[in-house]
Scaffold this motif. Structure first.
Motif, PDB file in Angstrom:
ATOM      1  N   GLU A   5      -8.938 -15.631  31.236  1.00  0.00           N
ATOM      2  CA  GLU A   5      -8.859 -15.892  29.908  1.00  0.00           C
ATOM      3  C   GLU A   5      -8.962 -14.521  29.371  1.00  0.00           C
ATOM      4  O   GLU A   5      -8.227 -14.161  28.614  1.00  0.00           O
ATOM      5  CB  GLU A   5      -9.888 -16.852  29.399  1.00  0.00           C
ATOM      6  N   THR A   6     -10.144 -13.805  29.799  1.00  0.00           N
ATOM      7  CA  THR A   6     -10.152 -12.387  29.034  1.00  0.00           C
ATOM      8  C   THR A   6      -8.744 -11.457  29.450  1.00  0.00           C
ATOM      9  O   THR A   6      -8.507 -10.878  28.519  1.00  0.00           O
ATOM     10  CB  THR A   6     -11.362 -11.558  29.682  1.00  0.00           C
ATOM     11  N   GLU A   8      -6.102 -12.273  30.103  1.00  0.00           N
ATOM     12  CA  GLU A   8      -4.853 -12.880  29.194  1.00  0.00           C
ATOM     13  C   GLU A   8      -4.961 -12.463  28.013  1.00  0.00           C
ATOM     14  O   GLU A   8      -3.917 -12.177  27.270  1.00  0.00           O
ATOM     15  CB  GLU A   8      -4.821 -14.334  29.572  1.00  0.00           C
ATOM     16  N   ARG A   9      -6.072 -12.571  27.199  1.00  0.00           N
ATOM     17  CA  ARG A   9      -6.038 -12.201  25.862  1.00  0.00           C
ATOM     18  C   ARG A   9      -5.952 -10.658  25.866  1.00  0.00           C
ATOM     19  O   ARG A   9      -5.170 -10.285  24.728  1.00  0.00           O
ATOM     20  CB  ARG A   9      -7.754 -12.328  25.602  1.00  0.00           C
ATOM     21  N   GLU A  10      -6.402  -9.677  26.655  1.00  0.00           N
ATOM     22  CA  GLU A  10      -6.125  -8.477  26.711  1.00  0.00           C
ATOM     23  C   GLU A  10      -4.611  -8.074  26.790  1.00  0.00           C
ATOM     24  O   GLU A  10      -4.201  -7.200  25.980  1.00  0.00           O
ATOM     25  CB  GLU A  10      -6.885  -7.717  27.740  1.00  0.00           C
ATOM     26  N   GLN A  12      -2.013 -10.042  25.992  1.00  0.00           N
ATOM     27  CA  GLN A  12      -1.537 -10.303  24.837  1.00  0.00           C
ATOM     28  C   GLN A  12      -1.689  -9.454  23.552  1.00  0.00           C
ATOM     29  O   GLN A  12      -0.816  -9.269  23.120  1.00  0.00           O
ATOM     30  CB  GLN A  12      -2.195 -11.894  24.226  1.00  0.00           C
ATOM     31  N   ARG A  13      -2.789  -8.895  23.571  1.00  0.00           N
ATOM     32  CA  ARG A  13      -2.987  -7.838  22.413  1.00  0.00           C
ATOM     33  C   ARG A  13      -2.202  -6.713  22.693  1.00  0.00           C
ATOM     34  O   ARG A  13      -1.741  -6.144  21.855  1.00  0.00           O
ATOM     35  CB  ARG A  13      -4.532  -7.734  22.466  1.00  0.00           C
TER      36      ARG A  13
END
Lengths: 224, 253
Positions: A5-6, A8-10, A12-13
């Motif tokens: 999750e982490t 993927e968030r990075e 995406q950012r």
């Protein structure tokens, strides 16, 4: 929740940051031609100053991409996304340079009137910006078909460029005194033509992101 | 061009009724490093052990299909398993030197198999093997020291020296670095690159970075099936199977 999750968030950012850079650059192209048209010297100076923000943004994106590579060991599709972001950020920064170049030309023309009214130049700018926005859209949606279609539009930009070139030549032939002014506008058109070429490179990166293939999406190139 | 060392044809492997491997076919090339990756229980270690019949002793274990080494079926009747395991050596997860001197560890195989005629030959073979395993310089001054006094990384290289002392053609490595620290791991990886000049190497690893760094070919196992087998750089940059992509990007497994 996915396992990463982490990460993927990075990831995406990182892509979001690249899109922000994309809209900064697209706006810079439009603004550069706009201040040229309005002969707005102060506006040109502001645009030149703003190019620093574009450069800084690109460096930040590069840094973040490298941190992700170093700390998360991305593979396969993730790695391709990051490689593409690095490359696209570079292309965007160069398009930003073309916008800055146009702003500088406006300053160089200074008090002199333009040798001809700007008609095709704003069209080139609109076309280039539209191509840029859709190329980034293709990246977001991982749309290979769109990415493959856009480079063909580069031909339209090239046609506009040829048109401007021929028109300016007739001005020069009629009045050699306007060589300098015509040359300035030719450089403006050239910058826009180059910007559209860079969009083609971005489209190639979109295809690479999705398929892993590195291929050249060559629209017919300008005869110039 | 690399010659084919192993050819596997429709391998099925059972532990009793449990099917651990299902219809595996692949070729393993000589003088290349082939990495097998996949989550725990996917069958990769079972597969590795099929290559030198290490599974033979497990009660109820059964193999179908053909495993050809240099085009000879290693499961055919009459195959000398001791000789097979000399040709196809193995290095395990935890270094497992014998509680003897460094010298005796390396000399063990040659002595048992009678590979040398005298002490000088044996000494020469031990030295060559230790050199081959990039351990010679660290132990040459005290070959009598207890193997267990070496660091774990050195112990693992000692096990590699022991494996190559009997002149194998293939070296199987089952997670050879998982008990080692990062520096010792990189040393083993560097050693593997040197060894592949002479040997066919097959490595099972949980560490995908290691597979990516060290191997020429990568096979991805999932629930007893070989999902994807291709050149390593393709597998890690643009895998052809969605499942492979999900696994190596950490989204499945």
């Amino acid at each position: 929740m996915t396992i990463r999750e982490t990460f993927e968030r990075e990831l995406q950012r990182l892509q979001d940051e690249m899109l922000v850079l994309g809209s900064m650059v697209g706006k810079a192209i439009t603004d550069a031609v706009d201040v040229l048209k309005r002969r707005d010297m102060e506006g040109s100076r502001q645009l030149i100053a703003q190019d620093r923000l574009i450069n800084e943004k690109r460096f930040r994106i590069e840094e973040e991409a490298l941190v992700l590579i170093a700390t998360q060991q991305p593979m396969a599709g993730d790695l391709r996304v990051i490689a593409a972001v690095l490359d696209i950020a570079h292309e965007l920064e160069r398009i930003g340079d073309y916008a800055k170049g146009i702003a500088k030309i406006n300053l160089m023309i200074g008090d002199q009137p333009l040798v001809k009214p700007l008609v095709d130049v704003p069209r080139m700018a609109d076309k280039s910006r539209s191509m840029l926005e859709r190329a980034l859209d293709a990246f977001v949606r991982r749309d290979v078909e769109l990415a493959r279609a856009i480079p063909a539009e580069d031909d339209e930009v090239d046609v506009l460029y040829d048109q401007i070139y021929r028109e300016l030549i007739t001005y020069i032939l009629a009045d050699p005194g306007c060589i300098e002014g015509a040359n300035y506008l030719l450089w403006v058109a050239h910058n826009l033509e180059r910007a559209a070429d860079r969009v083609t490179n971005i489209c190639e990166r979109v295809v690479f992101t999705v398929t892993g293939e590195m291929l050249e999406l060559d629209g017919k190139s300008s005869g110039l | 061009m690399h010659t084919i060392k192993f050819s596997l044809e429709h391998i099925y492997f059972y532990y009793g009724k449990y099917m651990a491997l299902s219809d595996i076919s692949m070729t393993i090339l000589d003088r290349q490093i082939t990495a097998l990756i996949g989550p725990s229980g996917c069958g990769k270690s079972t597969f590795l052990r099929c290559l030198n019949r290490m599974n033979d002793t497990i009660p109820g274990a059964r193999l179908e299909g053909r495993v050809l080494l240099d085009n000879q079926d290693i499961y055919a009747p009459g195959v000398d398993v001791v000789n097979l395991r000399r040709r196809v050596g193995m290095v395990f997860q935890r270094p497992n030197p014998f509680p003897q001197s460094v010298f005796d560890n390396v000399a063990f195989g040659p002595r048992v198999l009678g590979l040398t005629r005298n002490k000088d030959e044996l000494y020469w073979l031990v030295e060559q093997s230790l050199r081959g395993a990039a351990l010679w310089d660290e132990v040459k001054d005290n070959l009598k020291q207890d193997a267990l006094s070496l660091s774990l990384g050195q112990q693992q290289r000692l096990c590699i020296a022991r494996a190559i002392a009997v002149s194998p053609e293939v070296i199987l490595m089952d997670e050879p670095c998982s008990a080692l620290d990062p520096i010792a791991t990189l040393e083993i990886e560097e050693l593997m690159r040197q060894l592949k000049e002479q040997y066919c190497i097959v490595i099972v690893t949980h560490n995908m970075q290691q597979a990516a760094r060290v191997s020429d070919w990568t096979g991805f196992f999932w629930l007893g099936k070989l999902v994807e087998f291709d050149e390593t750089q393709s597998v890690f940059t643009r895998p052809s199977q969605k499942l492979t992509e999900d696994y190596i990007t950490g989204r499945a497994g």
